[in-house]
Design a protein around this motif. Structure first.
Motif, PDB file in Angstrom:
ATOM      1  N   GLN A   1      99.534   2.593  98.043  1.00 28.99           N
ATOM      2  CA  GLN A   1      98.849   2.539  99.332  1.00 28.99           C
ATOM      3  C   GLN A   1      98.838   1.106  99.828  1.00 28.99           C
ATOM      4  O   GLN A   1      98.626   0.185  99.055  1.00 28.99           O
ATOM      5  CB  GLN A   1      97.417   3.022  99.145  1.00 28.99           C
ATOM      6  CG  GLN A   1      96.625   2.966 100.427  1.00 28.99           C
ATOM      7  CD  GLN A   1      95.238   3.533 100.226  1.00 28.99           C
ATOM      8  OE1 GLN A   1      94.883   3.948  99.151  1.00 28.99           O
ATOM      9  NE2 GLN A   1      94.466   3.542 101.282  1.00 28.99           N
ATOM     10  N   SER A   2      99.086   0.930 101.094  1.00 22.31           N
ATOM     11  CA  SER A   2      99.060  -0.379 101.728  1.00 22.31           C
ATOM     12  C   SER A   2      99.871  -1.410 100.960  1.00 22.31           C
ATOM     13  O   SER A   2      99.379  -2.097 100.080  1.00 22.31           O
ATOM     14  CB  SER A   2      97.634  -0.886 101.896  1.00 22.31           C
ATOM     15  OG  SER A   2      97.018  -1.115 100.671  1.00 22.31           O
TER      16      SER A   2
ATOM     17  N   ASN B   1      98.815  -5.214  99.773  1.00 25.64           N
ATOM     18  CA  ASN B   1      98.281  -5.804  98.557  1.00 25.64           C
ATOM     19  C   ASN B   1      99.192  -5.567  97.370  1.00 25.64           C
ATOM     20  O   ASN B   1      98.949  -6.079  96.292  1.00 25.64           O
ATOM     21  CB  ASN B   1      96.903  -5.227  98.256  1.00 25.64           C
ATOM     22  CG  ASN B   1      95.968  -5.436  99.417  1.00 25.64           C
ATOM     23  OD1 ASN B   1      96.061  -6.444 100.104  1.00 25.64           O
ATOM     24  ND2 ASN B   1      95.106  -4.475  99.669  1.00 25.64           N
ATOM     25  N   ALA B   2     100.228  -4.771  97.580  1.00 26.04           N
ATOM     26  CA  ALA B   2     101.088  -4.430  96.457  1.00 26.04           C
ATOM     27  C   ALA B   2     102.200  -5.456  96.288  1.00 26.04           C
ATOM     28  O   ALA B   2     102.921  -5.425  95.318  1.00 26.04           O
ATOM     29  CB  ALA B   2     101.677  -3.043  96.646  1.00 26.04           C
ATOM     30  N   LEU B   3     102.344  -6.357  97.261  1.00 30.79           N
ATOM     31  CA  LEU B   3     103.369  -7.385  97.135  1.00 30.79           C
ATOM     32  C   LEU B   3     102.699  -8.699  96.731  1.00 30.79           C
ATOM     33  O   LEU B   3     101.628  -9.035  97.235  1.00 30.79           O
ATOM     34  CB  LEU B   3     104.112  -7.553  98.469  1.00 30.79           C
ATOM     35  CG  LEU B   3     104.880  -6.308  98.927  1.00 30.79           C
ATOM     36  CD1 LEU B   3     105.440  -6.507 100.325  1.00 30.79           C
ATOM     37  CD2 LEU B   3     106.002  -5.976  97.967  1.00 30.79           C
ATOM     38  N   ASN B   4     103.336  -9.414  95.822  1.00 24.59           N
ATOM     39  CA  ASN B   4     102.798 -10.677  95.332  1.00 24.59           C
ATOM     40  C   ASN B   4     102.759 -11.705  96.476  1.00 24.59           C
ATOM     41  O   ASN B   4     103.809 -12.068  97.009  1.00 24.59           O
ATOM     42  CB  ASN B   4     103.697 -11.181  94.193  1.00 24.59           C
ATOM     43  CG  ASN B   4     103.136 -12.396  93.505  1.00 24.59           C
ATOM     44  OD1 ASN B   4     102.159 -12.981  93.957  1.00 24.59           O
ATOM     45  ND2 ASN B   4     103.761 -12.784  92.408  1.00 24.59           N
ATOM     46  N   PRO B   5     101.553 -12.179  96.853  1.00 23.67           N
ATOM     47  CA  PRO B   5     101.448 -13.032  98.039  1.00 23.67           C
ATOM     48  C   PRO B   5     102.158 -14.379  97.921  1.00 23.67           C
ATOM     49  O   PRO B   5     102.455 -14.999  98.939  1.00 23.67           O
ATOM     50  CB  PRO B   5      99.944 -13.228  98.217  1.00 23.67           C
ATOM     51  CG  PRO B   5      99.332 -12.876  96.913  1.00 23.67           C
ATOM     52  CD  PRO B   5     100.245 -11.883  96.266  1.00 23.67           C
TER      53      PRO B   5
END
Lengths: 319, 331
Positions: free
Chosen positions: A92-93, A96-100
Motif C-alpha cells: 500500500q502506498s 513509504n515502500a521506497l527507500n527515501p
C-alpha cells in the motif's frame, strides 16, 4: 498444479486470531481478489502468505504450499532465495515502500544484484524497460522517491515487483491511497502486464469495485475467515453469502434511474472474543437460530467456497 | 545548491552578529581593564597619572569613539590579536589559547569522535537485535552509566584509579618535570595522562549516542521500506545497514556535527577534575580572575566553532538526505 495452495491457515497476534482456518488456491496466471472491511484479516493473510508478518504476528497453524513446497517451516535464510525471484510484493502506498535516501535505479539494482547479477549496462537497460512498462519516463530512474507523485511511486513499485519476473505477486491495497483516475490507470496497466508476464496474483483491497474489475476470482473475508469465494462473474450475478450480497448493495449501479446505496448496519465482531456461531449473524438480515449457535463450515467445491447455514436451504426454497 | 548558498549567507550573518556582540558586551560594562589592573596595585601606594596612562597604553585602551574601536577590533581579529591577558600578564591571549587549544582538541576531539562511532555502532547493534539479551545488557548499562553526574564519576575514577591504586596519574596533561616537545617520551607521557579523562568522558557520553541511534533505528525498522527490503530477499546486513541504519543515522549525524563545535570549549568539568591544561581550564581561570580579554578571545573561538559546526551539520544533512537537497523545503 496450483501455484499457491493455502490450507487451514490460522494467524494470531497474541491471543487475537486475525486469520482463522483460511483455505485458498491460486492457478498460474490467475488473479484472486481478496475483499473485506478494515480488520477483516485480509492484509494479515497477505503478510502471512509472503511470510512478512510483523511481530507479534505469528502463523499458528496451517500450510502455505508454493509450487508444492510448504513455506511455513522454512527459515528466513531458506526463504531469501525465493523472495522476489518467485514471490514479490506491492505494498500500500509506494510512498513509504521506497527507500527515501536511494535513487529509484539503486532500488532496482540492489535486488537484481542480489538475485540475478548482471553487468551495469544490461542492468540500466532492464531498469529503463521496466519503467517504460508502467509508463514512466526512464529519466526518473535517477530521481529520489520524494520527487515522484504518489501515482508514479506506486507504478514504480509495480515495475519493481516485476523486475525478476516472479511467479506470484502480492498486491496489498495497491490503489488505496490514490485517486480514482490513477486507480483506473493502474488497474488497466496491471491487466496488460498480467497478459504479458502471466504471473499469478493476490489482489487485496477493501475497494470491491477495483477488485471486481481486475480479479478472475474473488474471496470475501469477514472476521478473519473467508465466507465466500466465487469467480468474479458469478459473484456479481449470484452472490450466495448474505454478507457478499450486502457488500454488493453498497455499490450502487450508476446507470440506475434512482440511485440507492445501502449500508450494512452494525460492526464486525471483536476478534479477541469469538463465540460460537456465524460471526456475521448479528448483522445478517436472514439469520436463523442455527446461525447463532453453530459456526458454519467452509465448504469448498472446485474453485468456489461458502460458509453459510443458508446454503442448502436457499436451494430448497428456490427449487 | 541554492540552499547551500543561502545557508552560507546566514552563516556569515551569524558570525558577524556574534563577533559584534562579543565586541560590544565588555564595552557596555562599567569600568575598564586599566581600572581593574590599578585596583590590584591599590595597596602598594598611590599611582600617578603617568602610571595610569602607561597602563592604558600597554593594555591598548583607546579613547577614540566606539565605531573606530569597532573597526580596529575587526583589524585585530584578522591579525589574530586578542590583546593581553591580565591573569597571565604579560603573555598575550593568543599565546595562552595556542598553548591550551591542542590539548583540548586532541582529548575532547578524539573522545567525541570515538564516542559517536562506538555509541552509534552499539545503537545499531542493539536495535537490530532488539529485545535480545545483548540489547538489554547494552542498553541498561549505558542508561545507567549516562545517568551518573559526570564530576562525581570522574572523582571516583581519580580516587580509585589514580589516588588509591596509582594506576594512572591524577592530574595534568604530562609529567610535570617534562618540557613539551615532539619527542617520544613526551608524547607517551601525554597519552598516559589522557587515558583516565578520556575513559571517563567515554563512559558518560556513549549512552547518549547509543540511545539516540537505537531509538531512531527501531522506528526505521518499522518503516515499510525496510519490510519491502526484506520482501526483496536482500541479505540481512544490507537490510540493517543500507536501509535501516542509513535512514536512522541522519539525526545522529546532525547532533554529531554540532557537538564537534563544542569541542573547542573543552569539557570544563573534565579539565578541572584532572587539572588538564586545556581550554576548559583556561576559560575557568579567565572567568574566576575576571580576565576579560582572555574570556573574549575564548568566547570568540567557541562562537566561531559552533557556528561553523552548525553550518557543516547542514551541509552534511544535505549530502546525506536527498529530501533536503533540492529546494530546501524537505518533504
Amino acid at each position: 498444479m496450483a501455484v499457491l495452495d493455502v490450507k487451514h491457515l490460522t494467524v494470531g497476534y497474541g491471543k487475537v486470531q486475525a486469520v482463522r482456518d483460511v483455505n485458498l488456491s491460486l492457478e498460474k496466471g490467475e488473479i484472486l481478489g481478496i475483499v473485506g472491511e478494515s480488520g477483516s484479516g485480509k492484509s494479515t493473510l497477505g503478510s502471512a502468505i509472503t511470510k512478512l508478518l510483523r511481530p507479534p504476528g505469528k502463523i499458528l497453524s496451517g500450510e502455505i504450499r508454493f509450487e508444492g513446497e510448504d513455506l511455513v517451516p522454512l527459515t528466513e535464510k531458506q526463504l531469501r532465495h525465493k523472495r522476489w525471484t518467485d514471490i514479490s510484493v506491492v505494498m500500500q502506498s509506494g510512498m513509504n515502500a521506497l527507500n527515501p535516501v536511494a535513487t529509484i535505479r539503486r532500488q532496482f539494482e540492489d535486488v537484481i544484484l542480489v538475485h540475478q547479477p548482471m553487468g551495469k549496462a544490461k542492468m540500466a537497460e532492464r531498469v529503463d524497460e521496466m519503467l517504460q512498462l508502467v509508463n514512466i519516463d526512464p529519466v526518473y530512474a535517477d530521481h529520489y522517491p520524494h520527487e515522484l507523485s504518489g501515482g508514479m511511486k506506486q507504478r514504480v513499485s509495480i515495475a519493481l515487483a516485476l523486475v525478476l519476473d516472479p511467479k506470484l505477486i502480492l498486491f496489498d491495497e495497491p490503489t488505496t491511497a490514490l485517486d480514482v483516475v490513477v486507480q483506473r490507470f493502474i488497474v488497466q496497466n496491471l491487466k496488460m502486464l498480467r497478459r504479458r508476464y502471466n504471473f499469478s496474483a493476490l489482489f487485496i483491497s477493501h475497494d470491491l469495485g477495483t477488485v471486481l474489475e481486475i480479479a478472475d476470482r474473488v474471496a470475501v473475508m469477514y472476521a478473519g475467515q473467508i465466507v465466500e469465494m466465487q469467480t468474479t462473474r458469478n459473484l456479481l450475478r449470484h452472490p450466495k453469502h448474505p454478507y457478499t450480497e450486502a457488500l454488493l448493495r453498497c455499490f450502487p449501479d450508476p446507470r440506475a434511474e434512482i440511485i440507492e446505496a445501502v449500508g450494512i448496519p452494525g460492526t464486525p465482531p471483536d476478534l479477541a472474543d469469538i463465540t460460537p456461531g456465524c460471526p456475521f449473524a448479528p448483522r445478517c438480515t436472514r439469520s436463523i437460530s442455527t446461525c447463532f449457535s453453530e459456526t458454519p463450515a467452509y465448504v469448498m467445491e472446485k474453485d468456489t467456497g461458502l460458509a453459510c447455514h443458508l446454503a442448502g436451504r436457499e436451494a430448497e426454497v428456490q427449487a | 545548491m541554492r540552499y547551500l548558498l543561502w545557508r552560507a549567507g546566514t552563516l556569515i550573518l551569524t558570525l558577524w552578529s556574534a563577533i559584534t556582540l562579543n565586541f560590544l558586551l565588555p564595552r557596555l560594562m562599567p569600568g575598564n581593564p586599566a581600572q581593574v589592573m590599578l585596583a590590584k596595585f591599590k595597596g602598594k601606594g598611590n599611582m600617578g597619572p603617568q602610571a595610569i596612562h602607561a597602563i592604558q597604553v600597554m593594555l591598548g585602551i583607546s579613547h577614540v569613539n566606539l565605531f573606530q574601536q569597532y573597526l580596529q577590533y575587526w583589524v585585530e581579529i584578522f591579525h589574530w590579536n586578542f590583546g593581553v591577558s591580565y591573569t597571565y600578564f604579560p603573555y598575550s591571549v593568543t599565546s595562552q589559547i595556542n598553548q591550551a587549544l591542542p590539548w583540548t582538541l586532541i582529548l575532547i576531539g578524539v573522545t567525541t569522535v570515538l564516542s559517536f562511532l562506538i555509541g552509534t555502532g552499539l545503537g545499531i547493534l542493539s536495535a537490530w537485535r532488539r529485545g535480545s539479551r545483548l540489547d538489554i545488557v547494552i542498553t541498561s548499562i549505558f542508561t545507567f552509566a549516562s545517568s551518573f553526574p559526570y564530576f562525581w564519576f570522574a572523582m571516583i575514577a581519580v580516587f580509585v584509579l589514580a589516588f588509591t591504586t596509582n594506576v594512572f596519574p591524577d592530574s595534568g596533561g604530562y609529567a610535570s618535570q617534562m618540557v613539551p616537545s615532539f619527542s617520544f617520551p613526551f608524547i607517551a607521557s601525554a597519552v598516559y595522562h589522557s587515558i583516565l579523562p578520556a575513559l571517563t568522558i567515554l563512559v558518560s557520553s556513549l549512552g547518549g549516542w547509543q540511545l539516540q541511534m537505537r531509538n531512531n533505528m527501531i522506528s526505521a525498522l518499522n518503516e515499510d521500506y525496510v519490510l519491502l527490503a526484506r520482501a526483496k530477499g536482500l541479505p540481512e546486513r544490507m537490510l540493517a545497514i543500507s536501509y535501516a541504519a542509513r535512514n536512522a543515522i541522519l539525526p545522529s549525524m546532525t547532533s554529531f556535527a554540532m557537538s564537534l563545535g563544542f569541542v573547542v570549549s573543552g569539557a570544563i568539568l573534565v579539565e578541572l577534575v584532572f587539572s588538564y591544561p586545556g581550554m576548559g581550564n583556561l576559560l575557568y581561570s579567565a572567568v574566576s580572575n575576571e580576565d576579560f580579554p582572555l574570556m573574549q578571545g575564548i568566547f570568540l573561538m567557541i562562537v566561531v566553532c559552533v557556528v561553523v559546526a552548525n553550518f557543516l551539520a547542514d551541509v552534511l544533512s544535505v549530502v546525506l538526505d536527498p529530501r533536503i537537497r533540492r529546494g530546501g523545503s524537505g518533504a
